[in-house]
Design an enzyme around this catalytic site. Structure first.
Site, PDB file in Angstrom:
ATOM      1  N   CYS A 170     125.276  64.634 101.873  1.00 38.07           N
ATOM      2  CA  CYS A 170     124.226  63.780 102.447  1.00 38.07           C
ATOM      3  C   CYS A 170     122.853  64.273 101.960  1.00 38.07           C
ATOM      4  O   CYS A 170     122.580  64.223 100.765  1.00 38.07           O
ATOM      5  CB  CYS A 170     124.358  63.780 103.972  1.00 38.07           C
ATOM      6  SG  CYS A 170     123.200  62.736 104.863  1.00 38.07           S
ATOM      7  N   ASP A 227     129.104  52.697 101.516  1.00 33.55           N
ATOM      8  CA  ASP A 227     127.949  53.433 102.025  1.00 33.55           C
ATOM      9  C   ASP A 227     126.754  52.484 102.111  1.00 33.55           C
ATOM     10  O   ASP A 227     126.245  52.011 101.092  1.00 33.55           O
ATOM     11  CB  ASP A 227     127.636  54.603 101.087  1.00 33.55           C
ATOM     12  CG  ASP A 227     126.608  55.572 101.663  1.00 33.55           C
ATOM     13  OD1 ASP A 227     125.728  55.139 102.416  1.00 33.55           O
ATOM     14  OD2 ASP A 227     126.698  56.774 101.342  1.00 33.55           O
ATOM     15  N   HIS A 259     129.475  56.255 104.215  1.00 34.00           N
ATOM     16  CA  HIS A 259     128.722  57.496 104.077  1.00 34.00           C
ATOM     17  C   HIS A 259     129.397  58.573 104.932  1.00 34.00           C
ATOM     18  O   HIS A 259     130.005  58.283 105.952  1.00 34.00           O
ATOM     19  CB  HIS A 259     127.283  57.280 104.549  1.00 34.00           C
ATOM     20  CG  HIS A 259     126.367  58.410 104.231  1.00 34.00           C
ATOM     21  ND1 HIS A 259     125.885  58.653 102.966  1.00 34.00           N
ATOM     22  CD2 HIS A 259     125.833  59.388 105.023  1.00 34.00           C
ATOM     23  CE1 HIS A 259     125.101  59.710 102.986  1.00 34.00           C
ATOM     24  NE2 HIS A 259     125.054  60.175 104.224  1.00 34.00           N
TER      25      HIS A 259
END
Length: 291
Positions: A170, A227, A259
């Site tokens: 991330c 995502d 995600h």
């Protein structure tokens, strides 16, 4: 010196990094509040049997920052992997990733890269984490702290930093790309769903797509096809930028994966792409000298 490193030096001067005060002097215990309750049925907990693992302090230009370090208990030196945190800081999941790598024979270390801006583990939502802490973290500070972490690892005598890799998730996925453009000693990087394009600021002056020509190590990018924050079009942009610059970059996009598909303690977890990505990480590191 590349243009990127010149930008970082200028940024460091502008933001007076040397005068910042470390706020978070120790690591979070357990999982960050913003991800509670955890998905206990899928969360992976790796034991410390056969490992030396725990919190350490990384000397920096302005004091020291906390970090989590895990490595095999015997012998060494071991190939070294920097583990870069999610937006939630170095909480239990990131510590566990370090232990997983240590079980594979690595010296794995995750520095708390928000230490000067605040402790995100006690904040209750992502918007608060971003506005109060993450938006205030300069890229130059992060690069310097990762360099300091490499120096710390080398000084232990247990880490072979000539076999240096980096992986991150991330927020940390973006940092993997930046560090691959920063450190010529890096052998390889694996970026998990790190943002590639987007707005810039004084503290974050470049996106990964801007740095493709400066990459000094091969990078594997692992992304989710579903995502919502990283459109496939931006992955295509990065692919083309790497291709045009003649850089070794490989991308794997998992159809239907959201995600944070590797985050086994969250509802976003998807076991098959997470497992496949972990196998690819190991193969990538072996292929490029981090083993």
């Amino acid at each position: 010196m590349t243009a990127f490193d010149a930008d970082l030096r200028s940024l460091a001067a502008q933001t007076s990094l040397s005068r910042r005060t470390v706020v978070a002097t120790s690591l979070a215990t357990g999982f960050a509040m913003a991800v509670q309750p955890i998905a206990a049925q899928t969360a992976i907990i790796t034991d410390t049997n056969g490992l030396t693992a725990g919190e350490v302090k990384i000397p920096t230009q302005d004091g020291e920052i906390p970090a989590y370090r895990a490595m095999p208990a015997n012998d060494g030196p071991f190939p070294t992997v920097l583990v870069v945190q999610e937006i939630f800081g170095v909480h239990e999941h990131i510590k566990d990733v370090c232990r997983r790598l240590a079980k594979l024979g690595y010296f794995a270390v995750a520095p708390e890269l928000y230490a000067r801006q605040g402790d995100v583990s006690k904040l209750t939502n992502i918007q608060q984490i971003v506005s109060e802490v993450v938006s205030k973290v300069p890229d130059a500070q992060v690069m310097a702290d990762l360099d300091a972490t490499v120096a710390f690892a080398k000084a232990t005598g247990k880490a072979d930093v000539t076999r240096l890799g980096i992986t991150g998730f991330c927020w940390g996925g973006r940092i993997v790309w930046l560090y691959a453009a920063h450190n010529a000693a890096l052998k390889a990087g694996v970026a998990w769903y790190g943002r590639l394009v987007g707005d810039t600021s004084t503290l974050m002056p470049k996106n990964p797509v801007d740095l493709a020509a400066d990459l000094k190590a091969p990078v594997l990018g692992l992304y989710g096809g579903a995502d919502q924050g990283i459109p496939i079009s931006t992955i295509d942009q990065m692919k083309e930028a790497c291709r045009a610059a003649g850089k070794t970059c490989e991308f794997v996009v998992y159809p239907g994966a959201p995600h944070a598909f590797h985050a086994d303690y969250r509802p976003s977890y998807r076991a098959e792409p997470a497992h496949d990505g972990w196998q690819r990480l190991q193969a990538w590191f072996r292929q490029h000298g981090v083993a």
